[in-house]
Design a protein around this motif. Sequence first.
Motif, PDB file in Angstrom:
ATOM      1  N   ASP A 175       0.945  -1.311  -0.200  1.00 61.59           N
ATOM      2  CA  ASP A 175       0.084  -0.200   0.138  1.00 61.59           C
ATOM      3  C   ASP A 175       1.007   1.465   0.345  1.00 61.59           C
ATOM      4  O   ASP A 175       1.497   1.593   0.659  1.00 61.59           O
ATOM      5  N   PRO A 176       1.090   2.347  -0.868  1.00 59.62           N
ATOM      6  CA  PRO A 176       1.066   3.326  -0.911  1.00 59.62           C
ATOM      7  C   PRO A 176       1.486   4.360   0.443  1.00 59.62           C
ATOM      8  O   PRO A 176       2.711   4.826   0.241  1.00 59.62           O
ATOM      9  N   LYS A 177       0.890   4.081   1.155  1.00 56.94           N
ATOM     10  CA  LYS A 177       0.587   4.789   2.752  1.00 56.94           C
ATOM     11  C   LYS A 177       2.052   3.677   3.262  1.00 56.94           C
ATOM     12  O   LYS A 177       2.520   4.526   4.433  1.00 56.94           O
ATOM     13  N   LEU A 178       2.200   3.067   3.008  1.00 62.43           N
ATOM     14  CA  LEU A 178       3.064   1.814   3.740  1.00 62.43           C
ATOM     15  C   LEU A 178       4.510   1.628   3.221  1.00 62.43           C
ATOM     16  O   LEU A 178       5.004   2.171   1.819  1.00 62.43           O
ATOM     17  N   SER A 179       5.852   2.100   4.305  1.00 64.50           N
ATOM     18  CA  SER A 179       7.422   2.155   3.749  1.00 64.50           C
ATOM     19  C   SER A 179       7.645   0.692   4.474  1.00 64.50           C
ATOM     20  O   SER A 179       7.746   0.063   5.447  1.00 64.50           O
ATOM     21  N   LEU A 180       8.859  -0.282   3.516  1.00 65.55           N
ATOM     22  CA  LEU A 180       9.705  -0.900   3.946  1.00 65.55           C
ATOM     23  C   LEU A 180      11.253  -1.062   4.508  1.00 65.55           C
ATOM     24  O   LEU A 180      11.633  -0.056   3.642  1.00 65.55           O
ATOM     25  N   LEU A 181      10.926  -0.450   5.852  1.00 64.84           N
ATOM     26  CA  LEU A 181      12.692   0.588   5.967  1.00 64.84           C
ATOM     27  C   LEU A 181      14.122  -1.355   5.495  1.00 64.84           C
ATOM     28  O   LEU A 181      13.617  -2.199   5.273  1.00 64.84           O
ATOM     29  N   VAL A 182      14.953  -0.606   6.223  1.00 59.60           N
ATOM     30  CA  VAL A 182      16.102  -1.288   5.553  1.00 59.60           C
ATOM     31  C   VAL A 182      16.338  -3.032   6.293  1.00 59.60           C
ATOM     32  O   VAL A 182      15.940  -2.931   7.359  1.00 59.60           O
ATOM     33  N   PRO A 183      16.539  -3.915   5.448  1.00 57.16           N
ATOM     34  CA  PRO A 183      16.032  -5.607   6.004  1.00 57.16           C
ATOM     35  C   PRO A 183      17.428  -5.691   7.577  1.00 57.16           C
ATOM     36  O   PRO A 183      18.398  -5.326   6.397  1.00 57.16           O
ATOM     37  N   SER A 184      16.799  -5.962   7.678  1.00 54.00           N
ATOM     38  CA  SER A 184      17.905  -6.744   9.317  1.00 54.00           C
ATOM     39  C   SER A 184      18.619  -8.175   8.546  1.00 54.00           C
ATOM     40  O   SER A 184      18.257  -8.449   7.827  1.00 54.00           O
ATOM     41  N   GLU A 185      20.605  -8.049   9.430  1.00 57.31           N
ATOM     42  CA  GLU A 185      20.506  -9.752   8.076  1.00 57.31           C
ATOM     43  C   GLU A 185      19.815 -10.987   9.128  1.00 57.31           C
ATOM     44  O   GLU A 185      19.669 -12.163   8.651  1.00 57.31           O
ATOM     45  N   ALA A 186      19.207 -10.536  10.533  1.00 53.74           N
ATOM     46  CA  ALA A 186      18.864 -11.232  11.130  1.00 53.74           C
ATOM     47  C   ALA A 186      17.354 -12.001  10.315  1.00 53.74           C
ATOM     48  O   ALA A 186      16.813 -11.067   9.694  1.00 53.74           O
ATOM     49  N   GLN A 187      17.045 -13.325  10.521  1.00 55.78           N
ATOM     50  CA  GLN A 187      15.729 -14.194   9.429  1.00 55.78           C
ATOM     51  C   GLN A 187      15.730 -15.645  10.107  1.00 55.78           C
ATOM     52  O   GLN A 187      15.963 -15.589  11.395  1.00 55.78           O
ATOM     53  N   ASP A 188      14.015 -15.427  10.687  1.00 53.50           N
ATOM     54  CA  ASP A 188      13.124 -16.446  10.918  1.00 53.50           C
ATOM     55  C   ASP A 188      12.495 -17.351  10.168  1.00 53.50           C
ATOM     56  O   ASP A 188      11.331 -16.082   9.894  1.00 53.50           O
TER      57      ASP A 188
ATOM     58  N   SER B 214      20.561  -2.128  10.698  1.00 50.70           N
ATOM     59  CA  SER B 214      21.954  -3.028  10.802  1.00 50.70           C
ATOM     60  C   SER B 214      22.877  -3.575  11.967  1.00 50.70           C
ATOM     61  O   SER B 214      24.168  -4.379  11.780  1.00 50.70           O
ATOM     62  N   LYS B 215      22.162  -3.383  12.870  1.00 49.98           N
ATOM     63  CA  LYS B 215      22.508  -4.398  13.817  1.00 49.98           C
ATOM     64  C   LYS B 215      22.937  -5.741  14.606  1.00 49.98           C
ATOM     65  O   LYS B 215      23.143  -6.351  15.436  1.00 49.98           O
ATOM     66  N   LEU B 216      21.411  -6.017  14.125  1.00 47.26           N
ATOM     67  CA  LEU B 216      20.345  -7.380  14.391  1.00 47.26           C
ATOM     68  C   LEU B 216      21.269  -8.650  13.254  1.00 47.26           C
ATOM     69  O   LEU B 216      20.743  -8.690  12.355  1.00 47.26           O
ATOM     70  N   ASP B 217      20.923  -9.587  13.919  1.00 51.80           N
ATOM     71  CA  ASP B 217      21.636 -10.761  13.131  1.00 51.80           C
ATOM     72  C   ASP B 217      21.357 -11.926  13.630  1.00 51.80           C
ATOM     73  O   ASP B 217      20.565 -11.659  14.570  1.00 51.80           O
ATOM     74  N   THR B 218      20.748 -12.796  12.902  1.00 49.04           N
ATOM     75  CA  THR B 218      20.111 -14.295  13.287  1.00 49.04           C
ATOM     76  C   THR B 218      21.172 -15.037  14.528  1.00 49.04           C
ATOM     77  O   THR B 218      20.144 -15.164  15.596  1.00 49.04           O
ATOM     78  N   ASP B 219      22.225 -14.390  15.219  1.00 43.69           N
ATOM     79  CA  ASP B 219      22.810 -15.229  16.041  1.00 43.69           C
ATOM     80  C   ASP B 219      22.417 -14.457  17.460  1.00 43.69           C
ATOM     81  O   ASP B 219      21.893 -15.437  17.910  1.00 43.69           O
ATOM     82  N   THR B 220      22.393 -13.368  17.296  1.00 43.80           N
ATOM     83  CA  THR B 220      22.140 -12.108  17.967  1.00 43.80           C
ATOM     84  C   THR B 220      20.023 -12.271  18.517  1.00 43.80           C
ATOM     85  O   THR B 220      19.961 -12.518  19.245  1.00 43.80           O
ATOM     86  N   LEU B 221      19.490 -12.639  17.045  1.00 42.00           N
ATOM     87  CA  LEU B 221      18.085 -12.996  17.613  1.00 42.00           C
ATOM     88  C   LEU B 221      17.522 -14.215  18.255  1.00 42.00           C
ATOM     89  O   LEU B 221      17.123 -14.363  18.897  1.00 42.00           O
ATOM     90  N   VAL B 222      18.411 -15.512  17.914  1.00 45.65           N
ATOM     91  CA  VAL B 222      18.616 -16.429  18.663  1.00 45.65           C
ATOM     92  C   VAL B 222      18.774 -16.392  20.521  1.00 45.65           C
ATOM     93  O   VAL B 222      18.160 -16.608  21.492  1.00 45.65           O
ATOM     94  N   LYS B 223      19.616 -15.304  20.603  1.00 50.23           N
ATOM     95  CA  LYS B 223      20.381 -15.267  21.915  1.00 50.23           C
ATOM     96  C   LYS B 223      19.429 -14.322  23.105  1.00 50.23           C
ATOM     97  O   LYS B 223      18.724 -14.901  24.445  1.00 50.23           O
ATOM     98  N   LEU B 224      18.875 -13.162  22.656  1.00 50.56           N
ATOM     99  CA  LEU B 224      17.777 -13.118  22.297  1.00 50.56           C
ATOM    100  C   LEU B 224      16.520 -13.049  22.952  1.00 50.56           C
ATOM    101  O   LEU B 224      16.057 -13.223  24.270  1.00 50.56           O
ATOM    102  N   ASN B 225      15.914 -14.435  22.180  1.00 51.36           N
ATOM    103  CA  ASN B 225      14.692 -15.315  22.401  1.00 51.36           C
ATOM    104  C   ASN B 225      14.548 -16.086  23.207  1.00 51.36           C
ATOM    105  O   ASN B 225      14.172 -16.280  23.925  1.00 51.36           O
ATOM    106  N   GLY B 226      16.528 -16.339  23.239  1.00 59.41           N
ATOM    107  CA  GLY B 226      16.652 -17.662  24.118  1.00 59.41           C
ATOM    108  C   GLY B 226      16.590 -17.060  25.833  1.00 59.41           C
ATOM    109  O   GLY B 226      15.906 -17.586  27.396  1.00 59.41           O
ATOM    110  N   ASP B 227      16.803 -16.158  26.275  1.00 59.13           N
ATOM    111  CA  ASP B 227      16.775 -14.799  27.169  1.00 59.13           C
ATOM    112  C   ASP B 227      14.952 -15.112  27.879  1.00 59.13           C
ATOM    113  O   ASP B 227      15.124 -15.029  29.121  1.00 59.13           O
TER     114      ASP B 227
END
Length: 319
Positions: A137-150, A284-297
Amino acid sequence: MTNVTIARSTRTTTTSAVFLLVVAAAALTGCGSSNDSDAKDPLKGDTAKAGTVVVGSNNFPESILLADIYGEALKSKGIKVSYKLNIGSRETTYGLIKNGTITVLPEYNGALLAYLDAKAAPKSVDETNQAISAKLDPKLSLLVPSEAQDKDAIAVNEETAKKYNLTAKSNISDLADVAKDMVVGGSPEFQTRQQGLKGLKSLYGLDFKSFKALDAGGPLTVTALQKNNIQAADVFTTDPGIGKNKFVVLQDPKNLFGFENVTPLTFRSGLPAAGVSVLNDVSSKLDTDTLVKLNGDVQNGNKDPLDVAKNWLASAGLS
């Protein structure tokens, strides 16, 4: 699943336990506080109050954690933030961000594209985002993707893996001959999505014995898989419970679940330039390993997702 809003100003040291109960049972109604009144009902169709950025989330723990990360990062730039959390599935939240009820939402680019265009088959992250932009939708914007994938993934429990000689090198098509004897579990919408039972049948020829509607890769799904009430399930690849419970995630060679980079989706007119900048910094700072760790916490360590978000932002120099 009952829709829930968590009011940030009323958090206490017991919030982590309350959070887990909300996700597991989904039995609470919305709650609010005197200075967070616009968050009483996550499905309320009013646009955000002038000058306030409303951060929303879908109804699973990682989405709530990411919403906390986005919200606290925005606050660090002096932006007023309120929350509408644990709202529901993409079928609900996309409409809310499109009408301005939500300003910022953690998204997964591949899943969002599948929702917007079920026939899309991008071969890279850039192609995924370009295809989204063409349909968004033109009212929306997708920003920069992180390296983190789930990614969504199909996992089987240890008992099923042993029964059918399935390993981490096995792929989804290895279930083609045995799916008829298996119950598969996932969120209610998994039953009708292309990135769900429809795609599993069209790409891999899977016809399961039955489908059990649970939650989106959350505690209901994990418990059912543990107890063998279901033999296969839709899980998220960053879930720390996969290794803990000896679930076996099957390979997806036909790329049904695509690219799933964590990416902020925004309501353009509701987010100031400083907000766009800081959310891109988060990516720019969020990657998959970080996301796994944060989810674990959060999920294994029973920590408050808001505290986990604040601590990570501080460690990443983003607060």
